[in-house]
Design a protein around this motif. Sequence first.
Motif, PDB file in Angstrom:
ATOM      1  N   MET A  23       0.210   9.860  -1.995  1.00  0.00           N
ATOM      2  CA  MET A  23      -0.405   9.122  -2.650  1.00  0.00           C
ATOM      3  C   MET A  23       0.308   8.081  -3.148  1.00  0.00           C
ATOM      4  N   LEU A  24       1.406   8.215  -3.704  1.00  0.00           N
ATOM      5  CA  LEU A  24       2.622   7.278  -4.097  1.00  0.00           C
ATOM      6  C   LEU A  24       2.920   6.232  -3.131  1.00  0.00           C
ATOM      7  N   PHE A  25       3.064   6.797  -1.784  1.00  0.00           N
ATOM      8  CA  PHE A  25       3.574   6.031  -0.841  1.00  0.00           C
ATOM      9  C   PHE A  25       2.091   4.985  -0.431  1.00  0.00           C
ATOM     10  N   MET A  26       0.961   5.647  -0.533  1.00  0.00           N
ATOM     11  CA  MET A  26      -0.233   4.778  -0.359  1.00  0.00           C
ATOM     12  C   MET A  26      -0.248   3.454  -1.296  1.00  0.00           C
ATOM     13  N   ALA A  27       0.094   3.993  -2.593  1.00  0.00           N
ATOM     14  CA  ALA A  27       0.212   2.907  -3.610  1.00  0.00           C
ATOM     15  C   ALA A  27       1.228   1.797  -3.328  1.00  0.00           C
ATOM     16  N   ARG A  28       2.249   2.428  -2.887  1.00  0.00           N
ATOM     17  CA  ARG A  28       3.349   1.352  -2.553  1.00  0.00           C
ATOM     18  C   ARG A  28       2.978   0.633  -1.330  1.00  0.00           C
ATOM     19  N   ASN A  29       2.380   0.867  -0.397  1.00  0.00           N
ATOM     20  CA  ASN A  29       1.842   0.004   0.574  1.00  0.00           C
ATOM     21  C   ASN A  29       0.739  -0.812   0.155  1.00  0.00           C
ATOM     22  N   SER A  30       0.079  -0.638  -1.005  1.00  0.00           N
ATOM     23  CA  SER A  30      -1.085  -1.511  -1.413  1.00  0.00           C
ATOM     24  C   SER A  30      -0.578  -2.674  -2.144  1.00  0.00           C
ATOM     25  N   VAL A  31       0.714  -2.755  -2.690  1.00  0.00           N
ATOM     26  CA  VAL A  31       1.100  -3.625  -3.572  1.00  0.00           C
ATOM     27  C   VAL A  31       1.807  -4.792  -2.774  1.00  0.00           C
ATOM     28  N   ASP A  32       1.127  -5.902  -2.976  1.00  0.00           N
ATOM     29  CA  ASP A  32       1.600  -7.249  -2.536  1.00  0.00           C
ATOM     30  C   ASP A  32       2.102  -7.955  -3.642  1.00  0.00           C
ATOM     31  N   HIS A  33       3.373  -8.547  -3.358  1.00  0.00           N
ATOM     32  CA  HIS A  33       4.075  -9.113  -4.517  1.00  0.00           C
ATOM     33  C   HIS A  33       3.757 -10.684  -4.387  1.00  0.00           C
ATOM     34  N   HIS A  34       2.994 -11.143  -3.285  1.00  0.00           N
ATOM     35  CA  HIS A  34       2.868 -12.508  -3.110  1.00  0.00           C
ATOM     36  C   HIS A  34       1.602 -13.024  -3.349  1.00  0.00           C
TER      37      HIS A  34
END
Length: 72
Positions: A23-34
Amino acid sequence: DYLNIFRKEPINLEPRQETYIKMLFMARNSVDHHNKGYTSKNICDSLLDGIRNIFNDYYSQSILSKNNSKGD
């Protein structure tokens, strides 16, 4: 790859712990810093809390185990 390693000694992940890490990896992959998109402070806070939990529960324990075995 990490999950395969975490299933072994000294960590021995349980299925629920593995689901949490996925779940954490899925959250990480959903974060877009731009782009603003759906990224919110709550997602980032959850991700950072998860990283802290993994470090405290697994990584630091594996380092302690590794250092203790060198002293034998």
